[in-house]
Design a protein around this motif. Structure first.
Motif, short mmCIF file in Angstrom:
data_model
loop_
_atom_site.label_atom_id
_atom_site.label_comp_id
_atom_site.label_asym_id
_atom_site.label_seq_id
_atom_site.Cartn_x
_atom_site.Cartn_y
_atom_site.Cartn_z
N THR A 164 1.03 4.18 -2.85
CA THR A 164 0.84 5.59 -2.50
C THR A 164 2.03 6.43 -2.93
OG1 THR A 164 -0.57 4.95 -0.63
CG2 THR A 164 0.37 7.17 -0.59
N LYS B 214 0.84 -1.20 0.00
CA LYS B 214 0.00 0.00 0.00
C LYS B 214 0.87 1.25 0.00
CE LYS B 214 -3.77 2.34 2.36
NZ LYS B 214 -4.69 2.36 3.49
N PHE C 197 -7.14 -0.10 -2.53
CA PHE C 197 -7.96 1.09 -2.81
C PHE C 197 -9.13 0.71 -3.71
CE2 PHE C 197 -3.57 2.56 -2.22
CZ PHE C 197 -3.75 3.44 -1.17
N ASP D 25 -6.63 9.30 0.48
CA ASP D 25 -5.63 8.75 1.40
C ASP D 25 -4.39 9.63 1.43
OD1 ASP D 25 -5.07 6.36 3.12
OD2 ASP D 25 -3.37 6.15 1.74
N GLU E 206 -10.20 7.33 -4.01
CA GLU E 206 -9.94 6.90 -2.63
C GLU E 206 -8.43 7.01 -2.33
OE1 GLU E 206 -9.96 3.04 0.30
OE2 GLU E 206 -11.10 2.89 -1.55
#
Length: 188
Positions: A6, A2, A41, A50, A46
């Motif tokens: 990101t 994750k 996600f 985040d 979304e």
């Protein structure tokens, strides 16, 4: 994974923009499948939320520590807030750019959450200015909301031009800003 998604998305959004970056661009750059993306996600929006939450929540967390430090004077707290915002460019510059530039790509529900947090950050600075006015460290006749917006304007715009590897360090820029804010630029 994750965190990798990101971080890579922040890099791509900074370069190409949110709307020009596809989920396929993100997964291709990481060598993973769309299924991996959707595991973390539900949508690109979304993911953007985040990123926004990570940025503003980090600022609020640090700001609260500064404001609640009873050993610091008003000037020290103001300096620490300005320094935090300038230093943040070094560590979170791309996320800051995305925060300010891509906010309009959030859904109305997500935008409301981010605006409330952004407003809280601003109101915390304004409260600090008011406290300085009340304890005599600042003139009592100041317009605290306008002073606050000025401080946020000069610090938040810095992510557009400040180069952490440039002629001035983040600490030097913060000191210049605080000096300018507190003493002005008039020759006495």
């Amino acid at each position: 994974m994750k965190g990798k998604i990101t971080a890579q998305s922040i890099s791509l959004f900074e370069k190409k923009g949110f709307t020009e970056t596809s989920i396929q661009d993100i997964v291709d750059s990481l060598g993973v499948t769309k299924g991996t993306f959707y595991y973390y996600f539900s949508s690109k929006e979304e993911l953007l939320m985040d990123i926004h939450l990570g940025y503003i929540d980090g600022l609020l967390y640090t700001q609260n520590h500064i404001l609640n430090d009873t050993s610091k004077s008003f000037k020290e707290k103001l300096s620490a807030n300005v320094y935090m915002l300038i230093t943040n460019i070094t560590t979170q510059g791309a996320a800051a750019k995305i925060f300010f530039r891509e906010m309009n790509n959030l859904s109305p529900e997500h935008l409301k959450i981010i605006e409330q947090k952004r407003d809280q950050f601003r109101l915390n600075i304004e409260g600090l200015i008011r406290a300085g006015m009340e304890n005599g460290e600042l003139r009592a006749d100041l317009n605290a909301p306008i002073i606050t917006m000025g401080i946020l304007g000069i610090t938040n715009w810095s992510y557009q031009w400040f180069n952490p590897d440039g002629n001035c360090t983040d600490e030097e820029v913060a000191e210049i800003f605080v000096e300018m804010i507190l003493k002005g630029i008039q020759d006495n």
